[in-house]
Design a protein around this motif. Structure first.
Motif, PDB file in Angstrom:
ATOM      1  N   ILE A  77     -14.299  15.062 -74.224  1.00  0.00           N
ATOM      2  CA  ILE A  77     -13.097  15.480 -73.504  1.00  0.00           C
ATOM      3  C   ILE A  77     -13.110  16.994 -73.292  1.00  0.00           C
ATOM      4  N   ASP A  78     -13.492  17.749 -74.318  1.00  0.00           N
ATOM      5  CA  ASP A  78     -13.560  19.203 -74.211  1.00  0.00           C
ATOM      6  C   ASP A  78     -14.584  19.611 -73.147  1.00  0.00           C
ATOM      7  N   PHE A  79     -15.772  19.029 -73.209  1.00  0.00           N
ATOM      8  CA  PHE A  79     -16.829  19.392 -72.268  1.00  0.00           C
ATOM      9  C   PHE A  79     -16.411  19.080 -70.831  1.00  0.00           C
ATOM     10  N   THR A  80     -15.861  17.897 -70.612  1.00  0.00           N
ATOM     11  CA  THR A  80     -15.487  17.518 -69.247  1.00  0.00           C
ATOM     12  C   THR A  80     -14.263  18.287 -68.748  1.00  0.00           C
ATOM     13  N   SER A  81     -13.458  18.812 -69.640  1.00  0.00           N
ATOM     14  CA  SER A  81     -12.353  19.659 -69.175  1.00  0.00           C
ATOM     15  C   SER A  81     -12.897  21.012 -68.725  1.00  0.00           C
ATOM     16  N   ARG A  82     -13.993  21.462 -69.319  1.00  0.00           N
ATOM     17  CA  ARG A  82     -14.641  22.707 -68.916  1.00  0.00           C
ATOM     18  C   ARG A  82     -15.509  22.515 -67.674  1.00  0.00           C
ATOM     19  N   PHE A  83     -16.085  21.322 -67.531  1.00  0.00           N
ATOM     20  CA  PHE A  83     -16.968  21.003 -66.396  1.00  0.00           C
ATOM     21  C   PHE A  83     -16.497  19.688 -65.761  1.00  0.00           C
ATOM     22  N   PRO A  84     -15.382  19.730 -65.033  1.00  0.00           N
ATOM     23  CA  PRO A  84     -14.777  18.486 -64.535  1.00  0.00           C
ATOM     24  C   PRO A  84     -15.613  17.740 -63.498  1.00  0.00           C
ATOM     25  N   ASP A  85     -16.585  18.399 -62.871  1.00  0.00           N
ATOM     26  CA  ASP A  85     -17.415  17.707 -61.884  1.00  0.00           C
ATOM     27  C   ASP A  85     -18.630  17.031 -62.503  1.00  0.00           C
ATOM     28  N   ALA A  86     -18.843  17.253 -63.784  1.00  0.00           N
ATOM     29  CA  ALA A  86     -19.993  16.637 -64.457  1.00  0.00           C
ATOM     30  C   ALA A  86     -19.765  15.144 -64.643  1.00  0.00           C
ATOM     31  N   GLU A  87     -20.827  14.388 -64.431  1.00  0.00           N
ATOM     32  CA  GLU A  87     -20.835  12.959 -64.723  1.00  0.00           C
ATOM     33  C   GLU A  87     -21.666  12.811 -65.995  1.00  0.00           C
ATOM     34  N   ILE A  88     -21.070  12.313 -67.054  1.00  0.00           N
ATOM     35  CA  ILE A  88     -21.733  12.254 -68.351  1.00  0.00           C
ATOM     36  C   ILE A  88     -22.434  10.912 -68.509  1.00  0.00           C
ATOM     37  N   PHE A 112      -8.880   5.459 -72.019  1.00  0.00           N
ATOM     38  CA  PHE A 112      -9.925   6.233 -71.353  1.00  0.00           C
ATOM     39  C   PHE A 112      -9.763   6.230 -69.842  1.00  0.00           C
ATOM     40  N   SER A 113      -9.374   5.088 -69.284  1.00  0.00           N
ATOM     41  CA  SER A 113      -9.316   4.976 -67.819  1.00  0.00           C
ATOM     42  C   SER A 113      -8.202   5.820 -67.216  1.00  0.00           C
ATOM     43  N   LYS A 114      -7.312   6.365 -68.019  1.00  0.00           N
ATOM     44  CA  LYS A 114      -6.287   7.277 -67.504  1.00  0.00           C
ATOM     45  C   LYS A 114      -6.887   8.643 -67.185  1.00  0.00           C
ATOM     46  N   GLU A 115      -7.958   9.015 -67.887  1.00  0.00           N
ATOM     47  CA  GLU A 115      -8.579  10.324 -67.701  1.00  0.00           C
ATOM     48  C   GLU A 115      -9.959  10.271 -67.063  1.00  0.00           C
ATOM     49  N   PHE A 116     -10.615   9.096 -67.138  1.00  0.00           N
ATOM     50  CA  PHE A 116     -12.009   9.004 -66.712  1.00  0.00           C
ATOM     51  C   PHE A 116     -12.274   7.797 -65.825  1.00  0.00           C
ATOM     52  N   VAL A 117     -13.214   7.983 -64.903  1.00  0.00           N
ATOM     53  CA  VAL A 117     -13.806   6.860 -64.188  1.00  0.00           C
ATOM     54  C   VAL A 117     -15.012   6.466 -65.036  1.00  0.00           C
ATOM     55  N   LYS A 140     -25.485  -7.180 -70.182  1.00  0.00           N
ATOM     56  CA  LYS A 140     -26.195  -6.171 -70.970  1.00  0.00           C
ATOM     57  C   LYS A 140     -26.198  -4.854 -70.191  1.00  0.00           C
ATOM     58  N   PHE A 141     -25.620  -3.822 -70.792  1.00  0.00           N
ATOM     59  CA  PHE A 141     -25.572  -2.508 -70.175  1.00  0.00           C
ATOM     60  C   PHE A 141     -26.746  -1.673 -70.667  1.00  0.00           C
ATOM     61  N   TYR A 142     -27.297  -0.875 -69.748  1.00  0.00           N
ATOM     62  CA  TYR A 142     -28.344   0.069 -70.125  1.00  0.00           C
ATOM     63  C   TYR A 142     -27.713   1.372 -70.621  1.00  0.00           C
ATOM     64  N   GLY A 143     -26.644   1.793 -69.963  1.00  0.00           N
ATOM     65  CA  GLY A 143     -25.982   3.033 -70.322  1.00  0.00           C
ATOM     66  C   GLY A 143     -24.666   3.145 -69.585  1.00  0.00           C
ATOM     67  N   PHE A 144     -24.046   4.320 -69.732  1.00  0.00           N
ATOM     68  CA  PHE A 144     -22.706   4.545 -69.200  1.00  0.00           C
ATOM     69  C   PHE A 144     -22.645   5.879 -68.485  1.00  0.00           C
ATOM     70  N   LEU A 145     -21.804   5.953 -67.474  1.00  0.00           N
ATOM     71  CA  LEU A 145     -21.505   7.186 -66.759  1.00  0.00           C
ATOM     72  C   LEU A 145     -20.002   7.381 -66.803  1.00  0.00           C
ATOM     73  N   ILE A 146     -19.593   8.561 -67.233  1.00  0.00           N
ATOM     74  CA  ILE A 146     -18.162   8.851 -67.341  1.00  0.00           C
ATOM     75  C   ILE A 146     -17.879  10.156 -66.590  1.00  0.00           C
ATOM     76  N   LYS A 147     -16.851  10.110 -65.741  1.00  0.00           N
ATOM     77  CA  LYS A 147     -16.478  11.309 -64.984  1.00  0.00           C
ATOM     78  C   LYS A 147     -14.976  11.483 -65.074  1.00  0.00           C
ATOM     79  N   ARG A 148     -14.568  12.725 -65.312  1.00  0.00           N
ATOM     80  CA  ARG A 148     -13.146  13.041 -65.417  1.00  0.00           C
ATOM     81  C   ARG A 148     -12.463  12.837 -64.066  1.00  0.00           C
ATOM     82  N   ILE A 149     -11.272  12.282 -64.106  1.00  0.00           N
ATOM     83  CA  ILE A 149     -10.456  12.139 -62.896  1.00  0.00           C
ATOM     84  C   ILE A 149      -9.725  13.450 -62.690  1.00  0.00           C
ATOM     85  N   HIS A 150      -9.820  14.000 -61.478  1.00  0.00           N
ATOM     86  CA  HIS A 150      -9.020  15.216 -61.193  1.00  0.00           C
ATOM     87  C   HIS A 150      -8.386  15.164 -59.856  1.00  0.00           C
TER      88      HIS A 150
END
Length: 150
Positions: A77-88, A112-117, A140-150
């Motif tokens: 949450i801290d990192f994505t608030s500093r870099f809101p365009d990053a997709e983690i 989570f879905s209130k703050e992130f896609v 079966k998921f390989y991984g996840f991508l999370i991006k802050r909603i702004h």
């Protein structure tokens, strides 16, 4: 989720360190690294080793997994608030860890879905496909991508 997190230090802008205090004191580190693809940043996590590397397969069994994971989420949450365009991007270092992350995302999806896609990556042959995260999907998921909603 904000209750009962470990305090953490941010160094070099993309490294976060905290100490897991359970059966023993274990230094943990979260590192965000640009992948060079779009705005995708890889989130790595694990035990900090004496040589400065991270052991992302360590099974610390320190008795504080909820607090460690809550701290890691707060760091995200801290990192994505500093870099809101990053997709983690993150995935487990083992299939069991990926299943654990899936359970956490399912459990806290409403929060989570209130703050992130939240998207998942699934593998089809040699290709990876991005899909919206559906908590009730049993694939079966390989991984996840999370991006802050702004």
């Amino acid at each position: 989720m904000k209750d009962n997190i470990y305090s953490y230090d941010r160094t070099q802008g993309s490294k976060y360190t905290f100490i897991s205090i359970g059966k023993k004191r274990i230094v943990k580190q979260v590192i965000f690294t640009h992948t060079g693809i779009r705005n995708i940043v890889n989130m790595g996590f694990g035990d900090l080793m004496p040589d400065g590397s991270i052991d992302d397969k360590a099974n610390s069994n320190n008795g504080d997994i909820v607090r460690v994971l809550t701290t890691t989420i707060q760091i995200l949450i801290d990192f994505t608030s500093r870099f809101p365009d990053a997709e983690i991007f993150f995935s487990g270092s083992t299939q069991e860890r990926t299943k654990l992350y899936t359970r956490i995302l399912r459990t806290y999806h409403a929060t989570f879905s209130k703050e992130f896609v939240i998207k998942v990556l699934i593998q089809e042959g040699e290709d990876f496909i991005e899909l919206p995260f559906e908590p009730k999907a049993h694939i079966k998921f390989y991984g996840f991508l999370i991006k802050r909603i702004h």
